[in-house]
Design a protein around this motif. Structure first.
Motif, PDB file in Angstrom:
ATOM      1  N   MET A 188       0.824  -1.201   0.000  1.00  0.00           N
ATOM      2  CA  MET A 188       0.000   0.000   0.000  1.00  0.00           C
ATOM      3  C   MET A 188       0.865   1.261   0.000  1.00  0.00           C
ATOM      4  O   MET A 188       0.624   2.201  -0.763  1.00  0.00           O
ATOM      5  N   MET A 189       1.905   1.278   0.878  1.00  0.00           N
ATOM      6  CA  MET A 189       2.760   2.449   0.961  1.00  0.00           C
ATOM      7  C   MET A 189       3.621   2.605  -0.299  1.00  0.00           C
ATOM      8  O   MET A 189       4.035   3.710  -0.644  1.00  0.00           O
ATOM      9  N   LYS A 190       3.902   1.496  -0.987  1.00  0.00           N
ATOM     10  CA  LYS A 190       4.632   1.564  -2.248  1.00  0.00           C
ATOM     11  C   LYS A 190       3.742   2.154  -3.335  1.00  0.00           C
ATOM     12  O   LYS A 190       4.181   2.957  -4.150  1.00  0.00           O
ATOM     13  N   TRP A 191       2.455   1.755  -3.320  1.00  0.00           N
ATOM     14  CA  TRP A 191       1.546   2.242  -4.350  1.00  0.00           C
ATOM     15  C   TRP A 191       1.231   3.715  -4.192  1.00  0.00           C
ATOM     16  O   TRP A 191       1.220   4.460  -5.166  1.00  0.00           O
ATOM     17  N   LEU A 192       1.035   4.165  -2.948  1.00  0.00           N
ATOM     18  CA  LEU A 192       0.595   5.542  -2.732  1.00  0.00           C
ATOM     19  C   LEU A 192       1.569   6.578  -3.301  1.00  0.00           C
ATOM     20  O   LEU A 192       1.160   7.431  -4.094  1.00  0.00           O
ATOM     21  N   PRO A 193       2.870   6.532  -2.956  1.00  0.00           N
ATOM     22  CA  PRO A 193       3.776   7.535  -3.522  1.00  0.00           C
ATOM     23  C   PRO A 193       3.893   7.440  -5.040  1.00  0.00           C
ATOM     24  O   PRO A 193       3.911   8.450  -5.726  1.00  0.00           O
ATOM     25  N   GLU A 194       3.949   6.215  -5.570  1.00  0.00           N
ATOM     26  CA  GLU A 194       4.064   6.047  -7.025  1.00  0.00           C
ATOM     27  C   GLU A 194       2.856   6.632  -7.723  1.00  0.00           C
ATOM     28  O   GLU A 194       2.962   7.305  -8.742  1.00  0.00           O
ATOM     29  N   HIS A 195       1.691   6.365  -7.149  1.00  0.00           N
ATOM     30  CA  HIS A 195       0.451   6.836  -7.756  1.00  0.00           C
ATOM     31  C   HIS A 195       0.345   8.351  -7.665  1.00  0.00           C
ATOM     32  O   HIS A 195       0.012   9.027  -8.628  1.00  0.00           O
ATOM     33  N   LEU A 196       0.667   8.893  -6.483  1.00  0.00           N
ATOM     34  CA  LEU A 196       0.472  10.318  -6.276  1.00  0.00           C
ATOM     35  C   LEU A 196       1.555  11.160  -6.942  1.00  0.00           C
ATOM     36  O   LEU A 196       1.316  12.289  -7.330  1.00  0.00           O
ATOM     37  N   THR A 242      -7.543  11.562   3.038  1.00  0.00           N
ATOM     38  CA  THR A 242      -8.163  10.585   3.941  1.00  0.00           C
ATOM     39  C   THR A 242      -7.530   9.210   3.780  1.00  0.00           C
ATOM     40  O   THR A 242      -7.237   8.515   4.764  1.00  0.00           O
ATOM     41  N   MET A 243      -7.299   8.789   2.531  1.00  0.00           N
ATOM     42  CA  MET A 243      -6.723   7.471   2.288  1.00  0.00           C
ATOM     43  C   MET A 243      -5.259   7.388   2.725  1.00  0.00           C
ATOM     44  O   MET A 243      -4.806   6.360   3.246  1.00  0.00           O
ATOM     45  N   LEU A 247      -8.226  -6.460  13.272  1.00  0.00           N
ATOM     46  CA  LEU A 247      -9.331  -6.531  12.323  1.00  0.00           C
ATOM     47  C   LEU A 247      -9.662  -5.152  11.751  1.00  0.00           C
ATOM     48  O   LEU A 247      -9.950  -5.020  10.556  1.00  0.00           O
ATOM     49  N   LEU A 248      -9.610  -4.113  12.596  1.00  0.00           N
ATOM     50  CA  LEU A 248      -9.841  -2.754  12.095  1.00  0.00           C
ATOM     51  C   LEU A 248      -8.788  -2.368  11.058  1.00  0.00           C
ATOM     52  O   LEU A 248      -9.096  -1.680  10.078  1.00  0.00           O
ATOM     53  N   SER A 249      -7.561  -2.816  11.269  1.00  0.00           N
ATOM     54  CA  SER A 249      -6.500  -2.534  10.296  1.00  0.00           C
ATOM     55  C   SER A 249      -6.787  -3.217   8.966  1.00  0.00           C
ATOM     56  O   SER A 249      -6.588  -2.632   7.894  1.00  0.00           O
ATOM     57  N   PHE A 250      -7.274  -4.464   9.029  1.00  0.00           N
ATOM     58  CA  PHE A 250      -7.633  -5.166   7.803  1.00  0.00           C
ATOM     59  C   PHE A 250      -8.778  -4.453   7.078  1.00  0.00           C
ATOM     60  O   PHE A 250      -8.800  -4.381   5.848  1.00  0.00           O
ATOM     61  N   ILE A 251      -9.734  -3.924   7.839  1.00  0.00           N
ATOM     62  CA  ILE A 251     -10.850  -3.195   7.228  1.00  0.00           C
ATOM     63  C   ILE A 251     -10.337  -1.942   6.528  1.00  0.00           C
ATOM     64  O   ILE A 251     -10.754  -1.610   5.405  1.00  0.00           O
ATOM     65  N   ARG A 252      -9.419  -1.221   7.171  1.00  0.00           N
ATOM     66  CA  ARG A 252      -8.844  -0.018   6.540  1.00  0.00           C
ATOM     67  C   ARG A 252      -8.103  -0.389   5.258  1.00  0.00           C
ATOM     68  O   ARG A 252      -8.217   0.305   4.241  1.00  0.00           O
ATOM     69  N   ILE A 312      -8.850   0.974   1.446  1.00  0.00           N
ATOM     70  CA  ILE A 312      -7.822   1.620   0.623  1.00  0.00           C
ATOM     71  C   ILE A 312      -7.615   0.851  -0.681  1.00  0.00           C
ATOM     72  O   ILE A 312      -7.445   1.447  -1.754  1.00  0.00           O
ATOM     73  N   SER A 313      -7.640  -0.475  -0.610  1.00  0.00           N
ATOM     74  CA  SER A 313      -7.493  -1.295  -1.826  1.00  0.00           C
ATOM     75  C   SER A 313      -8.654  -1.049  -2.783  1.00  0.00           C
ATOM     76  O   SER A 313      -8.462  -0.965  -4.000  1.00  0.00           O
ATOM     77  N   ALA A 314      -9.859  -0.932  -2.222  1.00  0.00           N
ATOM     78  CA  ALA A 314     -11.030  -0.649  -3.061  1.00  0.00           C
ATOM     79  C   ALA A 314     -10.917   0.726  -3.697  1.00  0.00           C
ATOM     80  O   ALA A 314     -11.286   0.921  -4.868  1.00  0.00           O
TER      81      ALA A 314
END
Length: 255
Positions: free
Chosen positions: A31-39, A56-57, A95-100, A104-106
């Motif tokens: 997730m952290m790899k995708w965010l900087p590359e995407h942004l 927010t994401m 479980l809350l972390s998995f929900i977050r 974010i994946s969605a």
């Protein structure tokens, strides 16, 4: 409780906890790899500042990392003190972390689709499922509250737990109230889903802080303590159930 049962429970929870942390670290790294590359492709810092949904994401991803430290602390002291409530709290935040991560994946899939109608469909499904997840884990935590905290054995804790849980609760409660107010003005179901999970997170941390303070400075089996835990814990569970049910029932509202 027999010693062999305590050891077995600790060993089993350790295996499950370790597996959960491995999955979170793996998902967080991706997730952290995708965010900087995407942004970076679209002016990262400008988008974070200007686009509330993107911001927010990004902060939801950071919340996963912060929660990981909180999970470690609760799990460690739960095993050390043989107090199942701390282990249950660690599992709850896992479980809350998995929900977050799921939200974010969605959001990533929505951004890549480019199809507005598909975006709305995915958002509604994610919002509904997030509410269902919240209802499910709240019901489980309600049962654990009744069994371990209200009707279980007494326990003592250390000052480190008091300070750690206190700081976490203060941070989460302040941020969740501010964010909920802003999220109420947003039309995005994704933003609302993240903020509702954050508010449930903060509410449960308040009850957890109460348990830690009583365990540190009093007795969990004192009549007044049990009444306070019943009223406050029951109230928090009802609020979380209400939030989850409202999310499920709102799924067909128009944006």
């Amino acid at each position: 409780m027999p010693a062999w049962l305590i050891i077995t429970a600790d060993a089993l929870s350790g295996v499950l906890f370790g597996l959960g942390i491995v999955l979170i670290i793996g998902d967080s790294a991706a997730m952290m790899k995708w965010l900087p590359e995407h942004l970076n492709k679209e002016k990262m810092f400008y988008r974070i500042i200007a686009d509330y949904r993107v911001r927010t994401m990004v902060f939801a991803a950071l919340a996963v990392l912060i929660s990981t430290a909180f999970i470690f602390m609760n799990f460690f002291y739960g095993c050390r003190d043989h107090f199942f409530w701390y282990q249950a709290v660690a599992a709850y935040y896992l479980l809350l972390s998995f929900i977050r991560i799921y939200i974010i994946s969605a959001e990533h899939r929505i951004h890549r689709s480019g199809n507005f109608e598909m975006d709305k469909t995915i958002e509604k499904k994610v919002y509904q499922r997030t509410g269902a997840f919240l209802v499910a884990i709240t019901l489980v935590m309600g049962g654990i509250m009744t069994d371990t905290v209200i009707g279980g054995a007494d326990s003592k804790t250390t000052g480190i737990m008091v300070y750690g849980v206190g700081l976490y609760t203060f941070y989460k409660m302040t941020m969740s109230i501010l964010n909920l107010r802003t999220a109420a003005e947003q039309k995005s179901y994704m933003v609302k889903a993240v903020r509702n999970i954050g508010f449930a997170d903060a509410l449960m941390s308040m009850f957890h802080l109460q348990i830690v303070l009583i365990a540190r400075f009093g007795s969990l089996q004192n009549a007044d303590s049990r009444l306070l835990n019943e009223v406050f814990g029951g109230g928090i569970c009802m609020i979380c159930l209400y939030i989850g049910m409202r999310m499920i029932l709102e799924k067909n509202k128009k944006k």
